[in-house]
Enzyme design. Sequence first.
Site, PDB file in Angstrom:
ATOM      1  N   HIS A  54       0.857  -1.175   0.000  1.00 35.96           N
ATOM      2  CA  HIS A  54       0.000   0.000   0.000  1.00 35.96           C
ATOM      3  C   HIS A  54       0.901   1.235   0.000  1.00 35.96           C
ATOM      4  O   HIS A  54       2.103   1.145   0.279  1.00 35.96           O
ATOM      5  CB  HIS A  54      -0.899  -0.004   1.231  1.00 35.96           C
ATOM      6  CG  HIS A  54      -2.057  -0.943   1.109  1.00 35.96           C
ATOM      7  ND1 HIS A  54      -3.184  -0.832   1.882  1.00 35.96           N
ATOM      8  CD2 HIS A  54      -2.250  -2.001   0.288  1.00 35.96           C
ATOM      9  CE1 HIS A  54      -4.039  -1.798   1.533  1.00 35.96           C
ATOM     10  NE2 HIS A  54      -3.496  -2.521   0.581  1.00 35.96           N
ATOM     11  N   GLU A  56       1.108   3.697   2.057  1.00 36.56           N
ATOM     12  CA  GLU A  56       1.690   3.998   3.367  1.00 36.56           C
ATOM     13  C   GLU A  56       2.810   3.010   3.716  1.00 36.56           C
ATOM     14  O   GLU A  56       3.845   3.404   4.256  1.00 36.56           O
ATOM     15  CB  GLU A  56       0.600   3.962   4.448  1.00 36.56           C
ATOM     16  CG  GLU A  56      -0.497   5.012   4.264  1.00 36.56           C
ATOM     17  CD  GLU A  56      -1.666   4.516   3.408  1.00 36.56           C
ATOM     18  OE1 GLU A  56      -1.475   3.630   2.558  1.00 36.56           O
ATOM     19  OE2 GLU A  56      -2.778   5.019   3.616  1.00 36.56           O
ATOM     20  N   SER A  79      -7.797   8.227   2.908  1.00 28.10           N
ATOM     21  CA  SER A  79      -7.969   7.736   4.281  1.00 28.10           C
ATOM     22  C   SER A  79      -7.350   6.339   4.416  1.00 28.10           C
ATOM     23  O   SER A  79      -7.620   5.459   3.600  1.00 28.10           O
ATOM     24  CB  SER A  79      -9.465   7.687   4.602  1.00 28.10           C
ATOM     25  OG  SER A  79      -9.682   7.122   5.885  1.00 28.10           O
ATOM     26  N   CYS A  81      -6.496   2.578   5.131  1.00 24.62           N
ATOM     27  CA  CYS A  81      -7.248   1.345   5.383  1.00 24.62           C
ATOM     28  C   CYS A  81      -6.872   0.798   6.761  1.00 24.62           C
ATOM     29  O   CYS A  81      -5.990   1.318   7.436  1.00 24.62           O
ATOM     30  CB  CYS A  81      -6.938   0.325   4.282  1.00 24.62           C
ATOM     31  SG  CYS A  81      -5.295  -0.415   4.431  1.00 24.62           S
ATOM     32  N   CYS A  84      -3.126  -0.181   7.070  1.00 29.99           N
ATOM     33  CA  CYS A  84      -2.218   0.949   7.232  1.00 29.99           C
ATOM     34  C   CYS A  84      -2.488   1.696   8.542  1.00 29.99           C
ATOM     35  O   CYS A  84      -1.558   2.230   9.157  1.00 29.99           O
ATOM     36  CB  CYS A  84      -2.315   1.871   6.034  1.00 29.99           C
ATOM     37  SG  CYS A  84      -1.749   1.050   4.509  1.00 29.99           S
TER      38      CYS A  84
HETATM   39 ZN   LIG Z   1      -3.603   0.602   3.280  1.00 29.00          ZN
END
Ligand SMILES: [Zn+2]
Length: 149
Positions: A54, A56, A79, A81, A84
């Site tokens: 991801h 992040e 935003s 998940c 993360c």
């Molecule tokens: Zn994520």
Amino acid sequence: MISAERLLDTAFDEARLGLSEGGIPIGAALFDSAGNLLGRGHNRRVQADDPSVHAETDAFRAAGRRRDYRDTIMVTTLSPCWYCSGLVRQFGIGAVIVGESRTFTGGHDWLAEHGVRIAVLDDQRCVDMMTRFIAERPDLWYEDIGVVE
Ligand SMILES: [Zn+2]
């Protein structure tokens, strides 16, 4: 004084890079409290054939090891998940700047309840990029957020 919008520019550039690679346009960057860039990255689920990359986590891994994350700021175009958000809690990242949460709302309210400083910028560039992507590639989008159609 560091501008949250300036920090978001780096994450947004990463999202655009991901899109240009045929991937999911979510970007992130980790900064220290003075606004120095520690690491940047983007979602590479498609590019790396790896659902765990991801934005992040990519930025976090690019930053390398650090003893303490309390003074760091995770900036992400979308935003975060649950995965993360868990990373933010696990490593004690002190603040998260969110580009937008209109197209997807993950764990940022939960993070705020646990003392993480949260700023949601509701950035129109981020909203437009995700809205267009979801309309064009719903298959990839629902795969990424784990929704089985
Ligand atoms: Zn994520």
